[in-house]
Design an enzyme around this catalytic site. Sequence first.
Site, short mmCIF file in Angstrom:
data_model
loop_
_atom_site.label_atom_id
_atom_site.label_comp_id
_atom_site.label_asym_id
_atom_site.label_seq_id
_atom_site.Cartn_x
_atom_site.Cartn_y
_atom_site.Cartn_z
CB SER A 167 71.50 -20.90 71.54
OG SER A 167 71.99 -19.66 71.96
CG ASP A 218 66.11 -16.71 76.00
OD1 ASP A 218 67.14 -16.19 76.47
OD2 ASP A 218 66.13 -17.59 75.12
CG HIS A 248 69.37 -18.84 76.24
ND1 HIS A 248 68.77 -18.50 75.06
CD2 HIS A 248 70.62 -19.31 75.91
CE1 HIS A 248 69.60 -18.73 74.05
NE2 HIS A 248 70.72 -19.22 74.53
#
Length: 291
Positions: free
Chosen positions: A173, A238, A267
């Site tokens: 991320s 996501d 995610h």
Amino acid sequence: MAKSQWATFKTLFNIFCCPPIPSRITNKLAFVPPDPTYVLLDHPDGQGKIFRPLESAEWQFGSSELENIEAFSCTTKNKESIYVLSLIRKNSYKYTIMFSHGNAVDLGQMSSFLTYLANELKCNIFCYDYSGYGASSGRPSESNLYADAEAAFECLLQRAMLKPEEVILYGQSIGTVPTIDLATKVKCAGVILHCPLMSGMRIAFPKTKDTWFFDSFPSIDKAKNIESPVLVIHGTDDEVINICHGQNIFKQCPKTVDPLWVPGAGHNDIEMYPIYIERLHKFIEQDLPYS
């Protein structure tokens, strides 16, 4: 005014007449440090620190695994003191993974997952808290993010006496931002980009096509300069960083291996899919040049 001309005018008006404030975008996207989920105790021999996860960290292993974790600090070029967890168990392991974690977690919350990853992949693991996270000093910022990664990498090479080609850079991320930046400066064994983002503006304004001068985290422009093999991982569902970010980063990297697009994954749950760990094994054991 033609429709296409109106669209262009509207985009320019939104950017130049009502410009977003980069620092606000950055803070909204990237930096939500949790309350610290670990404590560091003085070591009896004066070397390093004793790492102890708090209850909120949800440590999932026993005390013997905890004793394998070393904690220490290093100083960045921005004069911040950041803390590092080191799970370096066996010199016989071929690779060490330097892990740059996601947004709203710290080393305490990551400790169980990193232990699992080290055991499963038979790799050493090295992870650090960004400035303003956990026990690290300072405040989170884009500048500190890059300086933190550089300091952690140099610390890893010196402390573990490693060469860059023995290190795999892993970013998750927001952690893909310093990972990509660092990977443009060093040639390491490989790079893993887990749910990467193209740039801050492209998250806040999904229709953004170009990188503007005030954009933050311009990873899409840096990816083409990575010389190491790159594995991109992204969930098809996501909800935080759309899979198009991972797909476009993949297209920009010159030395990619087969990506992992996880059907149905969001995610924060890719690690729950068996294909995730299977793909990491293949990357380490087959895709890397010295596997």
